[in-house]
Design a protein around this motif. Structure first.
Motif, mmCIF file in Angstrom:
data_model
loop_
_atom_site.group_PDB
_atom_site.id
_atom_site.type_symbol
_atom_site.label_atom_id
_atom_site.label_comp_id
_atom_site.label_asym_id
_atom_site.label_seq_id
_atom_site.Cartn_x
_atom_site.Cartn_y
_atom_site.Cartn_z
ATOM 1 N N CYS A 1 -25.991 -17.148 -0.082
ATOM 2 C CA CYS A 1 -24.748 -17.018 0.668
ATOM 3 C C CYS A 1 -25.014 -17.487 2.092
ATOM 4 O O CYS A 1 -25.939 -16.994 2.750
ATOM 5 N N CYS B 1 -24.341 -14.264 4.711
ATOM 6 C CA CYS B 1 -25.237 -13.107 4.827
ATOM 7 C C CYS B 1 -26.648 -13.391 4.312
ATOM 8 O O CYS B 1 -27.545 -12.561 4.457
ATOM 9 N N CYS C 1 -21.334 -15.213 -1.169
ATOM 10 C CA CYS C 1 -21.558 -14.196 -2.195
ATOM 11 C C CYS C 1 -20.235 -13.496 -2.503
ATOM 12 O O CYS C 1 -19.239 -13.718 -1.815
ATOM 13 N N CYS D 1 -18.924 -11.562 0.728
ATOM 14 C CA CYS D 1 -18.449 -12.395 1.839
ATOM 15 C C CYS D 1 -17.225 -13.208 1.420
ATOM 16 O O CYS D 1 -16.352 -13.506 2.227
HETATM 17 ZN ZN LIG Z 1 -22.676 -12.907 1.621
#
Ligand SMILES: [Zn+2]
Length: 353
Positions: free
Chosen positions: A299, A302, A335, A338
Protein backbone atom coordinates in the motif's frame (compact mmCIF):
# COMPACT_ATOMS: atom_id res chain seq x y z
CA UNK A 1 -4.21 -4.13 11.35
CA UNK A 2 -7.95 -4.58 11.07
CA UNK A 3 -8.62 -7.91 9.42
CA UNK A 4 -10.06 -7.87 5.94
CA UNK A 5 -13.63 -9.11 5.75
CA UNK A 6 -15.65 -10.67 2.97
CA UNK A 7 -16.95 -7.33 1.75
CA UNK A 8 -13.41 -6.01 1.31
CA UNK A 9 -12.63 -8.46 -1.45
CA UNK A 10 -13.61 -9.30 -5.01
CA UNK A 11 -12.14 -11.59 -7.65
CA UNK A 12 -12.77 -10.72 -11.26
CA UNK A 13 -11.87 -11.75 -14.79
CA UNK A 14 -8.60 -9.81 -14.67
CA UNK A 15 -7.61 -11.83 -11.60
CA UNK A 16 -8.49 -15.03 -13.46
CA UNK A 17 -6.52 -13.90 -16.51
CA UNK A 18 -3.41 -13.81 -14.33
CA UNK A 19 -3.15 -17.57 -14.77
CA UNK A 20 -2.82 -17.16 -18.53
CA UNK A 21 0.13 -14.83 -18.16
CA UNK A 22 3.01 -16.05 -20.27
CA UNK A 23 5.41 -13.12 -20.42
CA UNK A 24 6.40 -12.84 -16.76
CA UNK A 25 6.29 -15.86 -14.44
CA UNK A 26 7.95 -13.95 -11.60
CA UNK A 27 5.22 -11.32 -11.61
CA UNK A 28 2.64 -14.08 -11.81
CA UNK A 29 4.10 -15.92 -8.80
CA UNK A 30 4.23 -12.71 -6.74
CA UNK A 31 0.71 -11.70 -7.73
CA UNK A 32 -0.62 -15.11 -6.66
CA UNK A 33 1.22 -14.89 -3.35
CA UNK A 34 0.50 -11.27 -2.46
CA UNK A 35 -2.88 -10.71 -4.06
CA UNK A 36 -4.81 -13.94 -4.79
CA UNK A 37 -3.91 -16.20 -1.84
CA UNK A 38 -4.60 -13.49 0.80
CA UNK A 39 -8.13 -13.18 -0.61
CA UNK A 40 -8.69 -16.93 -0.47
CA UNK A 41 -7.47 -16.78 3.12
CA UNK A 42 -10.22 -14.29 3.95
CA UNK A 43 -12.72 -16.85 2.63
CA UNK A 44 -11.19 -19.60 4.74
CA UNK A 45 -11.12 -17.50 7.92
CA UNK A 46 -14.82 -16.78 7.54
CA UNK A 47 -15.45 -20.49 6.84
CA UNK A 48 -13.56 -21.64 9.93
CA UNK A 49 -15.44 -19.16 12.09
CA UNK A 50 -18.83 -20.38 10.78
CA UNK A 51 -17.76 -24.01 11.38
CA UNK A 52 -16.88 -23.09 14.96
CA UNK A 53 -20.26 -21.44 15.44
CA UNK A 54 -22.38 -24.19 13.90
CA UNK A 55 -20.57 -27.39 14.86
CA UNK A 56 -18.57 -26.20 17.88
CA UNK A 57 -15.44 -27.54 16.18
CA UNK A 58 -12.11 -25.72 16.24
CA UNK A 59 -10.63 -27.31 13.12
CA UNK A 60 -7.05 -26.21 13.70
CA UNK A 61 -6.82 -27.69 17.16
CA UNK A 62 -8.62 -30.90 16.17
CA UNK A 63 -7.29 -32.43 13.00
CA UNK A 64 -6.65 -29.91 10.25
CA UNK A 65 -4.07 -27.43 9.05
CA UNK A 66 -4.09 -24.84 6.29
CA UNK A 67 -3.24 -26.47 3.03
CA UNK A 68 -2.17 -24.03 0.33
CA UNK A 69 -0.60 -23.94 -3.10
CA UNK A 70 1.57 -22.79 -4.71
CA UNK A 71 4.20 -22.70 -2.00
CA UNK A 72 7.37 -21.16 -3.23
CA UNK A 73 10.31 -19.27 -1.87
CA UNK A 74 11.17 -16.10 -3.66
CA UNK A 75 14.85 -16.64 -2.98
CA UNK A 76 14.78 -19.92 -4.81
CA UNK A 77 15.08 -18.93 -8.42
CA UNK A 78 13.86 -22.22 -9.85
CA UNK A 79 10.58 -21.82 -7.95
CA UNK A 80 9.89 -18.61 -9.80
CA UNK A 81 10.30 -20.09 -13.25
CA UNK A 82 7.30 -22.31 -12.78
CA UNK A 83 4.12 -21.56 -14.67
CA UNK A 84 1.68 -21.82 -11.75
CA UNK A 85 -1.80 -22.46 -13.05
CA UNK A 86 -3.96 -22.32 -9.95
CA UNK A 87 -4.07 -20.99 -6.40
CA UNK A 88 -5.49 -23.09 -3.57
CA UNK A 89 -6.25 -22.23 0.05
CA UNK A 90 -8.12 -24.64 2.29
CA UNK A 91 -7.96 -27.38 4.90
CA UNK A 92 -6.09 -30.66 4.94
CA UNK A 93 -5.33 -33.24 7.62
CA UNK A 94 -2.62 -32.21 10.07
CA UNK A 95 0.56 -34.23 10.57
CA UNK A 96 -0.59 -35.22 14.03
CA UNK A 97 -2.36 -37.30 15.27
CA UNK A 98 -1.24 -40.49 13.57
CA UNK A 99 -3.83 -41.67 11.10
CA UNK A 100 -3.90 -45.27 12.25
CA UNK A 101 -7.24 -45.96 10.58
CA UNK A 102 -5.51 -45.78 7.20
CA UNK A 103 -3.32 -48.72 6.25
CA UNK A 104 -0.74 -48.19 3.57
CA UNK A 105 0.23 -50.90 1.15
CA UNK A 106 3.89 -50.54 2.17
CA UNK A 107 2.93 -50.94 5.87
CA UNK A 108 4.50 -47.62 6.85
CA UNK A 109 2.56 -45.39 9.26
CA UNK A 110 0.32 -42.80 7.60
CA UNK A 111 1.59 -39.33 8.44
CA UNK A 112 -0.18 -37.32 5.80
CA UNK A 113 -3.82 -37.78 5.01
CA UNK A 114 -4.79 -36.94 1.45
CA UNK A 115 -8.17 -35.34 2.17
CA UNK A 116 -8.23 -31.72 1.14
CA UNK A 117 -11.08 -29.22 0.92
CA UNK A 118 -10.75 -25.60 -0.07
CA UNK A 119 -10.99 -22.75 -2.50
CA UNK A 120 -9.28 -23.02 -5.84
CA UNK A 121 -8.91 -20.06 -8.17
CA UNK A 122 -7.62 -20.33 -11.71
CA UNK A 123 -8.25 -19.03 -15.22
CA UNK A 124 -11.45 -21.01 -14.90
CA UNK A 125 -12.74 -18.98 -11.95
CA UNK A 126 -13.49 -19.95 -8.37
CA UNK A 127 -14.26 -23.48 -7.24
CA UNK A 128 -14.72 -25.26 -3.97
CA UNK A 129 -12.97 -28.61 -4.28
CA UNK A 130 -12.74 -31.65 -2.11
CA UNK A 131 -10.46 -34.48 -3.12
CA UNK A 132 -8.61 -37.47 -1.86
CA UNK A 133 -6.75 -38.39 -4.97
CA UNK A 134 -3.85 -40.34 -3.52
CA UNK A 135 -5.95 -43.23 -2.29
CA UNK A 136 -5.62 -45.66 -5.09
CA UNK A 137 -1.86 -45.33 -5.02
CA UNK A 138 -1.16 -45.68 -1.35
CA UNK A 139 -3.78 -47.40 0.72
CA UNK A 140 -4.85 -51.00 1.10
CA UNK A 141 -8.04 -52.41 -0.30
CA UNK A 142 -9.29 -52.82 3.24
CA UNK A 143 -8.89 -49.08 3.88
CA UNK A 144 -10.71 -48.23 0.67
CA UNK A 145 -13.47 -50.58 1.72
CA UNK A 146 -13.89 -48.88 5.10
CA UNK A 147 -14.34 -45.58 3.30
CA UNK A 148 -16.68 -46.89 0.66
CA UNK A 149 -18.79 -48.61 3.29
CA UNK A 150 -19.02 -45.36 5.21
CA UNK A 151 -20.28 -43.63 2.08
CA UNK A 152 -22.72 -46.43 1.24
CA UNK A 153 -24.10 -46.71 4.77
CA UNK A 154 -24.62 -42.96 4.97
CA UNK A 155 -25.74 -42.48 1.40
CA UNK A 156 -28.92 -40.69 2.36
CA UNK A 157 -27.14 -38.13 4.54
CA UNK A 158 -24.36 -37.68 2.03
CA UNK A 159 -26.72 -37.10 -0.85
CA UNK A 160 -28.62 -34.51 1.18
CA UNK A 161 -25.39 -32.75 2.11
CA UNK A 162 -24.17 -32.99 -1.43
CA UNK A 163 -27.33 -31.52 -2.84
CA UNK A 164 -27.57 -28.62 -0.36
CA UNK A 165 -23.89 -27.83 -0.64
CA UNK A 166 -24.21 -28.01 -4.47
CA UNK A 167 -21.02 -30.04 -4.57
CA UNK A 168 -20.89 -32.29 -7.62
CA UNK A 169 -19.12 -35.64 -7.57
CA UNK A 170 -16.76 -36.16 -10.48
CA UNK A 171 -15.82 -39.45 -11.98
CA UNK A 172 -12.34 -38.38 -12.99
CA UNK A 173 -9.71 -36.25 -11.36
CA UNK A 174 -10.77 -32.62 -11.29
CA UNK A 175 -7.44 -31.45 -12.71
CA UNK A 176 -8.16 -33.10 -16.01
CA UNK A 177 -9.46 -30.78 -18.64
CA UNK A 178 -12.88 -32.38 -18.83
CA UNK A 179 -14.66 -34.28 -16.15
CA UNK A 180 -17.96 -36.06 -16.20
CA UNK A 181 -20.49 -35.64 -13.45
CA UNK A 182 -22.20 -38.92 -12.64
CA UNK A 183 -24.85 -39.80 -10.10
CA UNK A 184 -23.13 -40.45 -6.81
CA UNK A 185 -24.51 -43.98 -6.50
CA UNK A 186 -23.06 -44.87 -9.87
CA UNK A 187 -19.62 -43.60 -8.90
CA UNK A 188 -19.71 -45.65 -5.73
CA UNK A 189 -20.59 -48.77 -7.68
CA UNK A 190 -17.65 -48.35 -10.03
CA UNK A 191 -15.32 -47.61 -7.10
CA UNK A 192 -16.41 -50.77 -5.39
CA UNK A 193 -15.95 -52.77 -8.55
CA UNK A 194 -12.46 -51.37 -9.22
CA UNK A 195 -11.51 -51.38 -5.53
CA UNK A 196 -10.38 -47.80 -5.25
CA UNK A 197 -11.63 -44.73 -3.52
CA UNK A 198 -11.13 -41.47 -5.29
CA UNK A 199 -14.16 -39.22 -5.53
CA UNK A 200 -13.53 -35.53 -5.97
CA UNK A 201 -16.43 -33.15 -5.40
CA UNK A 202 -16.48 -29.66 -6.85
CA UNK A 203 -18.65 -26.60 -6.99
CA UNK A 204 -17.94 -23.77 -9.35
CA UNK A 205 -19.30 -20.25 -8.89
CA UNK A 206 -19.67 -17.74 -11.65
CA UNK A 207 -18.38 -14.20 -11.96
CA UNK A 208 -18.93 -11.60 -10.57
CA UNK A 209 -17.23 -12.88 -7.44
CA UNK A 210 -18.24 -10.54 -4.66
CA UNK A 211 -19.90 -10.77 -1.28
CA UNK A 212 -22.95 -12.77 -2.44
CA UNK A 213 -21.06 -15.47 -4.29
CA UNK A 214 -18.41 -15.70 -1.55
CA UNK A 215 -21.16 -16.08 1.03
CA UNK A 216 -22.74 -18.81 -1.07
CA UNK A 217 -19.55 -20.82 -1.63
CA UNK A 218 -18.64 -20.52 2.08
CA UNK A 219 -22.05 -21.99 2.93
CA UNK A 220 -21.27 -24.87 0.56
CA UNK A 221 -18.04 -25.52 2.44
CA UNK A 222 -19.76 -25.36 5.83
CA UNK A 223 -22.54 -27.74 4.74
CA UNK A 224 -20.07 -30.16 3.12
CA UNK A 225 -17.72 -30.01 6.12
CA UNK A 226 -19.30 -32.99 8.02
CA UNK A 227 -18.22 -35.33 5.19
CA UNK A 228 -14.62 -34.09 5.24
CA UNK A 229 -14.51 -34.14 9.03
CA UNK A 230 -16.04 -37.62 9.31
CA UNK A 231 -13.55 -39.08 6.83
CA UNK A 232 -10.74 -37.61 8.94
CA UNK A 233 -12.20 -39.03 12.13
CA UNK A 234 -12.47 -42.47 10.53
CA UNK A 235 -8.81 -42.12 9.55
CA UNK A 236 -8.06 -41.73 13.28
CA UNK A 237 -9.94 -45.00 13.94
CA UNK A 238 -12.80 -43.06 15.53
CA UNK A 239 -16.52 -43.44 15.12
CA UNK A 240 -18.04 -41.36 12.35
CA UNK A 241 -19.59 -38.17 13.79
CA UNK A 242 -21.60 -37.58 10.59
CA UNK A 243 -25.07 -37.99 12.09
CA UNK A 244 -24.41 -35.69 15.04
CA UNK A 245 -22.99 -33.04 12.72
CA UNK A 246 -26.01 -33.30 10.43
CA UNK A 247 -28.24 -32.77 13.48
CA UNK A 248 -26.38 -29.52 14.10
CA UNK A 249 -26.98 -28.46 10.52
CA UNK A 250 -30.70 -29.05 11.00
CA UNK A 251 -30.67 -27.38 14.40
CA UNK A 252 -29.17 -24.26 12.84
CA UNK A 253 -31.59 -24.45 9.91
CA UNK A 254 -28.56 -24.21 7.70
CA UNK A 255 -30.20 -25.88 4.70
CA UNK A 256 -33.20 -23.59 4.81
CA UNK A 257 -31.56 -20.32 5.73
CA UNK A 258 -29.28 -20.85 2.84
CA UNK A 259 -30.57 -18.47 0.21
CA UNK A 260 -28.44 -18.87 -2.83
CA UNK A 261 -27.83 -16.26 -5.47
CA UNK A 262 -27.69 -18.79 -8.26
CA UNK A 263 -30.41 -20.98 -9.65
CA UNK A 264 -28.71 -24.28 -10.21
CA UNK A 265 -30.15 -27.09 -12.22
CA UNK A 266 -30.39 -30.56 -10.70
CA UNK A 267 -27.09 -32.34 -10.75
CA UNK A 268 -27.92 -35.99 -11.17
CA UNK A 269 -27.74 -36.14 -14.95
CA UNK A 270 -24.51 -36.56 -16.86
CA UNK A 271 -22.95 -33.24 -17.53
CA UNK A 272 -19.64 -32.04 -18.83
CA UNK A 273 -17.74 -29.28 -17.12
CA UNK A 274 -15.05 -27.56 -19.04
CA UNK A 275 -12.35 -27.03 -16.47
CA UNK A 276 -9.76 -25.24 -18.53
CA UNK A 277 -9.83 -22.55 -21.13
CA UNK A 278 -7.23 -22.29 -23.85
CA UNK A 279 -3.89 -21.88 -22.14
CA UNK A 280 -1.88 -21.48 -25.29
CA UNK A 281 -3.06 -17.91 -25.71
CA UNK A 282 -0.30 -15.42 -25.01
CA UNK A 283 -1.42 -12.99 -22.34
CA UNK A 284 0.49 -9.97 -21.12
CA UNK A 285 0.24 -8.68 -17.57
CA UNK A 286 -2.86 -6.55 -17.05
CA UNK A 287 -2.55 -3.02 -15.72
CA UNK A 288 -3.46 -4.18 -12.21
CA UNK A 289 -0.41 -6.43 -11.99
CA UNK A 290 1.91 -3.80 -13.44
CA UNK A 291 0.72 -1.30 -10.80
CA UNK A 292 1.20 -3.81 -7.97
CA UNK A 293 4.67 -4.66 -9.24
CA UNK A 294 5.68 -1.00 -9.58
CA UNK A 295 4.48 -0.36 -5.99
CA UNK A 296 6.23 -3.53 -4.77
CA UNK A 297 2.93 -5.15 -3.69
CA UNK A 298 2.59 -2.63 -0.86
CA UNK A 299 0.00 0.00 0.00
CA UNK A 300 1.62 3.26 -1.02
CA UNK A 301 -0.17 5.14 1.79
CA UNK A 302 0.59 3.00 4.85
CA UNK A 303 3.20 0.59 3.50
CA UNK A 304 1.30 -2.56 4.50
CA UNK A 305 1.47 -5.71 2.38
CA UNK A 306 -0.04 -9.21 2.42
CA UNK A 307 2.41 -10.04 5.25
CA UNK A 308 0.48 -7.60 7.45
CA UNK A 309 -2.92 -8.93 6.40
CA UNK A 310 -3.56 -6.23 3.81
CA UNK A 311 -5.75 -6.89 0.79
CA UNK A 312 -4.46 -4.77 -2.06
CA UNK A 313 -6.57 -2.71 -4.42
CA UNK A 314 -5.70 -0.64 -7.45
CA UNK A 315 -7.10 2.84 -7.11
CA UNK A 316 -7.45 5.79 -9.48
CA UNK A 317 -5.60 8.79 -8.00
CA UNK A 318 -7.87 11.15 -9.90
CA UNK A 319 -11.25 9.48 -10.54
CA UNK A 320 -12.29 9.05 -14.16
CA UNK A 321 -15.39 11.11 -13.35
CA UNK A 322 -13.13 14.04 -12.42
CA UNK A 323 -11.01 13.84 -15.53
CA UNK A 324 -8.51 11.19 -14.43
CA UNK A 325 -6.99 8.99 -17.10
CA UNK A 326 -6.56 5.25 -17.44
CA UNK A 327 -2.79 5.46 -17.48
CA UNK A 328 -0.23 3.91 -15.15
CA UNK A 329 0.64 7.24 -13.51
CA UNK A 330 -2.98 7.68 -12.42
CA UNK A 331 -3.05 4.35 -10.58
CA UNK A 332 -1.86 3.53 -7.09
CA UNK A 333 -1.85 0.47 -4.83
CA UNK A 334 -3.91 0.88 -1.66
CA UNK A 335 -4.75 -1.61 1.08
CA UNK A 336 -8.36 -2.40 2.01
CA UNK A 337 -8.28 0.17 4.82
CA UNK A 338 -6.63 3.07 3.01
CA UNK A 339 -8.83 2.36 0.02
CA UNK A 340 -11.91 3.37 1.98
CA UNK A 341 -10.08 6.07 3.92
CA UNK A 342 -10.22 4.13 7.18
CA UNK A 343 -6.53 3.91 7.94
CA UNK A 344 -5.22 6.60 10.25
CA UNK A 345 -1.64 5.67 9.52
CA UNK A 346 -1.57 7.20 6.07
CA UNK A 347 1.61 9.14 5.55
CA UNK A 348 0.29 10.73 2.47
CA UNK A 349 -3.06 10.99 0.90
CA UNK A 350 -2.76 10.89 -2.81
CA UNK A 351 -6.45 10.67 -3.20
CA UNK A 352 -8.31 13.40 -4.93
CA UNK A 353 -11.59 14.12 -3.15
ZN1 LIG B 1 -2.85 1.17 3.55
Amino acid sequence: MEKAKLNNITLDEEDAALFNLKDDFLLKAKAIKYSILPKLNVLLEETVSRIRKIYGIEVFSENSIVHSAPNFREKRRSDLKIDYNYAFWGLGGSRLPIWDGLKRVDNKPTKIIPHIIGYQFSNNGLMLVFHNSKYKLKFTEKTCEIYLNFLLENMEYIQTIQSFSKMLPLLTNFRESESIIKPFSEILKSCKKDKFYDIPFIRKVKFPLDYNSFNSIINSFVIFFPIYYSLLEIARSKKSPLKELVTKINHNNLYYNYQDVENKKPQTTDEKILLNIDKSKFVKAGVRWQVFERDDFKCIACGKSAHDGAILHVDHIIPISKGGSNTMDNYQTLCHLCNIGKSNKSKKNLRYN
